[in-house]
Design a protein around this motif. Structure first.
Motif, PDB file in Angstrom:
ATOM      1  N   ILE A 104       0.845  -1.201   0.000  1.00 42.03           N
ATOM      2  CA  ILE A 104       0.000   0.000   0.000  1.00 42.03           C
ATOM      3  C   ILE A 104       0.874   1.244   0.000  1.00 42.03           C
ATOM      4  O   ILE A 104       0.643   2.186  -0.752  1.00 42.03           O
ATOM      5  CB  ILE A 104      -0.958   0.001   1.215  1.00 42.03           C
ATOM      6  CG1 ILE A 104      -2.001  -1.107   1.059  1.00 42.03           C
ATOM      7  CG2 ILE A 104      -1.625   1.359   1.387  1.00 42.03           C
ATOM      8  CD1 ILE A 104      -2.806  -1.376   2.315  1.00 42.03           C
ATOM      9  N   LYS A 105       1.901   1.250   0.841  1.00 40.81           N
ATOM     10  CA  LYS A 105       2.798   2.397   0.919  1.00 40.81           C
ATOM     11  C   LYS A 105       3.482   2.637  -0.417  1.00 40.81           C
ATOM     12  O   LYS A 105       3.597   3.780  -0.868  1.00 40.81           O
ATOM     13  CB  LYS A 105       3.833   2.168   2.022  1.00 40.81           C
ATOM     14  CG  LYS A 105       4.729   3.353   2.256  1.00 40.81           C
ATOM     15  CD  LYS A 105       5.688   3.095   3.405  1.00 40.81           C
ATOM     16  CE  LYS A 105       6.617   4.262   3.596  1.00 40.81           C
ATOM     17  NZ  LYS A 105       7.583   4.037   4.662  1.00 40.81           N
ATOM     18  N   ALA A 106       3.928   1.569  -1.085  1.00 39.05           N
ATOM     19  CA  ALA A 106       4.582   1.703  -2.388  1.00 39.05           C
ATOM     20  C   ALA A 106       3.626   2.283  -3.427  1.00 39.05           C
ATOM     21  O   ALA A 106       4.015   3.158  -4.213  1.00 39.05           O
ATOM     22  CB  ALA A 106       5.113   0.349  -2.849  1.00 39.05           C
ATOM     23  N   MET A 107       2.380   1.812  -3.414  1.00 35.62           N
ATOM     24  CA  MET A 107       1.389   2.337  -4.361  1.00 35.62           C
ATOM     25  C   MET A 107       1.111   3.808  -4.089  1.00 35.62           C
ATOM     26  O   MET A 107       1.040   4.615  -5.024  1.00 35.62           O
ATOM     27  CB  MET A 107       0.088   1.537  -4.283  1.00 35.62           C
ATOM     28  CG  MET A 107       0.209   0.152  -4.868  1.00 35.62           C
ATOM     29  SD  MET A 107      -1.333  -0.801  -4.988  1.00 35.62           S
ATOM     30  CE  MET A 107      -2.216  -0.401  -3.529  1.00 35.62           C
ATOM     31  N   ASP A 123       4.270  10.642  -6.096  1.00 34.80           N
ATOM     32  CA  ASP A 123       5.358  11.057  -6.969  1.00 34.80           C
ATOM     33  C   ASP A 123       4.851  11.583  -8.306  1.00 34.80           C
ATOM     34  O   ASP A 123       5.468  12.443  -8.913  1.00 34.80           O
ATOM     35  CB  ASP A 123       6.345   9.912  -7.206  1.00 34.80           C
ATOM     36  CG  ASP A 123       7.158   9.575  -5.959  1.00 34.80           C
ATOM     37  OD1 ASP A 123       7.187  10.405  -5.018  1.00 34.80           O
ATOM     38  OD2 ASP A 123       7.759   8.488  -5.918  1.00 34.80           O
ATOM     39  N   LYS A 124       3.709  11.057  -8.751  1.00 34.91           N
ATOM     40  CA  LYS A 124       3.128  11.492 -10.025  1.00 34.91           C
ATOM     41  C   LYS A 124       2.479  12.857  -9.913  1.00 34.91           C
ATOM     42  O   LYS A 124       2.345  13.573 -10.887  1.00 34.91           O
ATOM     43  CB  LYS A 124       2.096  10.479 -10.527  1.00 34.91           C
ATOM     44  CG  LYS A 124       2.728   9.201 -11.018  1.00 34.91           C
ATOM     45  CD  LYS A 124       1.667   8.249 -11.527  1.00 34.91           C
ATOM     46  CE  LYS A 124       2.284   6.936 -11.977  1.00 34.91           C
ATOM     47  NZ  LYS A 124       1.279   5.994 -12.479  1.00 34.91           N
TER      48      LYS A 124
END
Length: 109
Positions: free
Chosen positions: A98-101, A107-108
Motif C-alpha cells: 500500500i505504501k509503495a502504491m 510522486d506522479k
C-alpha cells in the motif's frame, strides 16, 4: 482496541517518535507543507490525519506503517501465538505494498 483508541495510539506513536528524534512541531509542519498550528491540531487529534500527510510523516520519522497498528495481543496457546505472527507478517507485507502504491501516486502529482 476500538477505533478511537487505535487513532490515539497512532498519534501518540508519531508524537513520541518526533520528540525522540528532536524534531519540533514547526519543523515537521514545514516538511509536510502545513502550518505549525495545523500540524499541532493533527497531532492532538483535533484535525483528521489524511493518508497523504500520514505517509509523509511516517517517511520523515522512519516509522514502518505496520508499527502503527500493532495492538496489544495476548495469546492463549503457542498455536495462537504462531497465528498472530503469521497475521502480522501478512499485514506488514500488505502495508508495504500500500505504501509503495501511495508513494507512486504521490510522486506522479
Amino acid at each position: 482496541m476500538d477505533f478511537q483508541e487505535e487513532i490515539e495510539h497512532i498519534l501518540s506513536t508519531i508524537k513520541n517518535k518526533r520528540k525522540a528524534l528532536g524534531i519540533t512541531q514547526k519543523q515537521m509542519a514545514e516538511h509536510i507543507s502545513l502550518s505549525q498550528n495545523a500540524y499541532k491540531d493533527i497531532e492532538i487529534g483535533k484535525t483528521k490525519l489524511t493518508l497523504v500527510h500520514l505517509f509523509k510523516i511516517l517517511e520523515i520519522l522512519k516509522i514502518d506503517f505496520s508499527e502503527l497498528s500493532l495492538k496489544t495481543i495476548t495469546s492463549e496457546t503457542p498455536e495462537d501465538e504462531e497465528d498472530i505472527k503469521k497475521l502480522l507478517i501478512q499485514q506488514t507485507k500488505e502495508n508495504r505494498e500500500i505504501k509503495a502504491m501511495l508513494k507512486k501516486l504521490l510522486d506522479k502529482s
